[in-house]
Design an enzyme around this catalytic site. Structure first.
Site, PDB file in Angstrom:
ATOM      1  N   LYS A  32      35.795  30.767  39.610  1.00 21.64           N
ATOM      2  CA  LYS A  32      36.487  31.353  40.757  1.00 21.64           C
ATOM      3  C   LYS A  32      35.790  32.293  41.407  1.00 21.64           C
ATOM      4  O   LYS A  32      35.399  33.293  40.821  1.00 21.64           O
ATOM      5  CB  LYS A  32      38.082  31.492  40.226  1.00 21.64           C
ATOM      6  CG  LYS A  32      38.796  32.454  41.410  1.00 21.64           C
ATOM      7  CD  LYS A  32      40.163  32.509  41.007  1.00 21.64           C
ATOM      8  CE  LYS A  32      40.443  34.216  40.571  1.00 21.64           C
ATOM      9  NZ  LYS A  32      40.222  34.955  41.356  1.00 21.64           N
ATOM     10  N   ASP A  59      39.047  31.804  46.251  1.00 16.01           N
ATOM     11  CA  ASP A  59      40.284  32.248  46.060  1.00 16.01           C
ATOM     12  C   ASP A  59      40.425  33.328  47.186  1.00 16.01           C
ATOM     13  O   ASP A  59      40.344  34.669  47.178  1.00 16.01           O
ATOM     14  CB  ASP A  59      40.480  33.172  44.687  1.00 16.01           C
ATOM     15  CG  ASP A  59      41.758  33.773  44.344  1.00 16.01           C
ATOM     16  OD1 ASP A  59      42.827  33.566  45.289  1.00 16.01           O
ATOM     17  OD2 ASP A  59      41.860  34.516  43.524  1.00 16.01           O
ATOM     18  N   LYS A  61      43.064  33.485  49.809  1.00 14.03           N
ATOM     19  CA  LYS A  61      44.402  33.379  50.279  1.00 14.03           C
ATOM     20  C   LYS A  61      44.661  33.659  51.597  1.00 14.03           C
ATOM     21  O   LYS A  61      45.355  34.745  51.918  1.00 14.03           O
ATOM     22  CB  LYS A  61      45.039  34.567  49.313  1.00 14.03           C
ATOM     23  CG  LYS A  61      44.991  34.624  47.759  1.00 14.03           C
ATOM     24  CD  LYS A  61      45.635  35.653  47.102  1.00 14.03           C
ATOM     25  CE  LYS A  61      45.540  35.729  45.561  1.00 14.03           C
ATOM     26  NZ  LYS A  61      44.366  36.008  45.067  1.00 14.03           N
ATOM     27  N   ASP A  64      47.970  33.569  58.004  1.00 14.86           N
ATOM     28  CA  ASP A  64      47.472  33.747  59.536  1.00 14.86           C
ATOM     29  C   ASP A  64      48.156  32.734  60.369  1.00 14.86           C
ATOM     30  O   ASP A  64      49.205  31.906  59.931  1.00 14.86           O
ATOM     31  CB  ASP A  64      46.278  33.903  60.039  1.00 14.86           C
ATOM     32  CG  ASP A  64      45.898  34.886  61.048  1.00 14.86           C
ATOM     33  OD1 ASP A  64      46.333  35.080  62.092  1.00 14.86           O
ATOM     34  OD2 ASP A  64      44.582  35.586  61.004  1.00 14.86           O
ATOM     35  N   THR A 119      52.121  38.005  41.485  1.00 14.69           N
ATOM     36  CA  THR A 119      52.589  38.557  40.383  1.00 14.69           C
ATOM     37  C   THR A 119      52.757  40.058  40.323  1.00 14.69           C
ATOM     38  O   THR A 119      53.650  40.779  39.698  1.00 14.69           O
ATOM     39  CB  THR A 119      51.718  38.029  39.109  1.00 14.69           C
ATOM     40  OG1 THR A 119      50.357  38.399  39.321  1.00 14.69           O
ATOM     41  CG2 THR A 119      52.115  36.737  38.686  1.00 14.69           C
ATOM     42  N   ARG A 211      38.541  38.383  32.357  1.00 11.48           N
ATOM     43  CA  ARG A 211      38.064  39.225  31.476  1.00 11.48           C
ATOM     44  C   ARG A 211      37.960  38.894  29.717  1.00 11.48           C
ATOM     45  O   ARG A 211      36.907  39.306  29.195  1.00 11.48           O
ATOM     46  CB  ARG A 211      38.903  40.574  31.423  1.00 11.48           C
ATOM     47  CG  ARG A 211      38.450  41.519  32.743  1.00 11.48           C
ATOM     48  CD  ARG A 211      39.368  42.434  33.076  1.00 11.48           C
ATOM     49  NE  ARG A 211      40.508  41.746  33.503  1.00 11.48           N
ATOM     50  CZ  ARG A 211      41.713  42.416  33.601  1.00 11.48           C
ATOM     51  NH1 ARG A 211      41.806  43.710  33.769  1.00 11.48           N
ATOM     52  NH2 ARG A 211      42.761  41.756  33.970  1.00 11.48           N
TER      53      ARG A 211
HETATM   54  O1  C5P Z   1      40.546  39.096  33.814  1.00 12.14           O
HETATM   55  P1  C5P Z   1      41.825  38.277  34.058  1.00 12.14           P
HETATM   56  O2  C5P Z   1      41.736  37.062  33.337  1.00 12.14           O
HETATM   57  O3  C5P Z   1      43.155  39.115  34.125  1.00 12.14           O
HETATM   58  O4  C5P Z   1      41.515  37.592  35.762  1.00 12.14           O
HETATM   59  C1  C5P Z   1      42.471  36.973  35.904  1.00 12.14           C
HETATM   60  C2  C5P Z   1      42.138  36.508  37.354  1.00 12.14           C
HETATM   61  O5  C5P Z   1      43.300  35.688  38.249  1.00 12.14           O
HETATM   62  C3  C5P Z   1      41.659  37.645  38.450  1.00 12.14           C
HETATM   63  O6  C5P Z   1      40.903  37.233  39.303  1.00 12.14           O
HETATM   64  C4  C5P Z   1      43.079  37.912  39.004  1.00 12.14           C
HETATM   65  O7  C5P Z   1      42.716  38.367  40.418  1.00 12.14           O
HETATM   66  C5  C5P Z   1      43.481  36.355  39.490  1.00 12.14           C
HETATM   67  N1  C5P Z   1      44.905  36.306  39.347  1.00 12.14           N
HETATM   68  C6  C5P Z   1      46.021  36.863  38.453  1.00 12.14           C
HETATM   69  N2  C5P Z   1      47.348  36.834  38.724  1.00 12.14           N
HETATM   70  C7  C5P Z   1      47.707  36.147  39.772  1.00 12.14           C
HETATM   71  C8  C5P Z   1      46.947  35.792  40.849  1.00 12.14           C
HETATM   72  C9  C5P Z   1      45.472  35.636  40.447  1.00 12.14           C
HETATM   73  O8  C5P Z   1      45.512  37.577  37.248  1.00 12.14           O
HETATM   74  N3  C5P Z   1      49.122  36.274  40.209  1.00 12.14           N
END
Ligand code: C5P
Length: 232
Positions: A32, A59, A61, A64, A119, A211
């Protein structure tokens, strides 16, 4: 629709991404690319990752007026991304325009999924800032149904919402779920998390994992563990 693990490559520049992906040897995980990396590295990053054989979820998003989204989606489609997204709050008409823009002359197109409510938005901010007075669960499902109505392929949602989305929009409507953590791992700033194994049980189609893989001492082992728990 094959289940897969998508690695959130939340790095600040192209060099760091390639250094990270080089550790995977011959493996070509689904990745992603988010706004930070896209805006710093430019469209070239998509081209280079495609050339290396990675599938890409871009990603960005979009949100517009329908005409602008349609034209922008055409550009993203020509880049050959595999999944991209927009905000369902842009309305059904905007989502329909996005599908038109994404569809290539041969009828193929990348998968298009919608963000319902971020979220980071909770009931209080939705009511006070956006003047939406309905319960947030209802709003999320309503937006998911709008996305289905406009012909989109699915939504980004928490793994905890995936079951309800499938109930409302059918099992072939894709759920892409971030917020995944190993049972013995750090939760970090994610509030509502689920293990890869539980995300599989609840019916997520793709998990987006950042992460737990990118910050692991052995990212390849962490990725393999995700695949083992979620896909195999
Ligand atoms: O590091 P981590 O596993 O928390 O990363 C989750 C990824 O998913 C990040 O790129 C974050 O921006 C994205 N994301 C999220 N929650 C959402 C939408 C996207 O954590 N509701």
């Amino acid at each position: 629709m094959g289940k897969d693990v998508i690695i959130a490559c939340d790095f600040s520049g192209a060099d760091k991404v390639f250094e990270f992906l080089d550790r995977f040897g011959e493996k070509r995980p689904f990745v992603k690319i988010g706004m930070e990396l896209f805006y710093s590295a430019g469209p070239e990053i998509v081209k280079k990752l495609k050339e290396r054989g990675h599938k890409i979820f871009l990603d960005l998003k979009l949100h517009d007026i329908p005409n602008t989204v349609k034209k922008s989606m055409k550009v993203l489609s020509e880049m050959g991304v595999d999944i991209t997204n927009l905000h369902a709050s842009g309305t059904v008409r905007m989502m329909e325009a996005a599908i038109e823009g994404l569809t290539r002359p041969d009828g193929t197109r990348p998968l298009l999924i919608a963000v319902t409510q971020l979220t980071s938005t909770d009931q209080e901010s939705m009511e006070q800032d956006l003047l939406i007075k309905e319960p947030i669960d209802k709003v999320v499902l309503h937006y998911a149904k709008n996305a289905a109505k406009a012909g989109l392929d699915g939504v980004v949602c928490s793994p905890l919402e995936a079951g309800k989305v499938h109930e409302a929009c059918g099992n072939s409507f894709i759920t892409v779920t971030p917020g995944v953590r190993f049972a013995d791992g750090d939760v970090g700033d994610q509030k509502r998390v689920m293990t890869p194994a539980d995300a599989k049980k609840i019916g997520s189609d793709y998990i987006v994992v950042g992460r737990p893989i990118t910050a692991a001492e052995d990212p390849v082992a962490a990725y393999d563990r995700c695949v083992k728990e979620f896909v195999d």
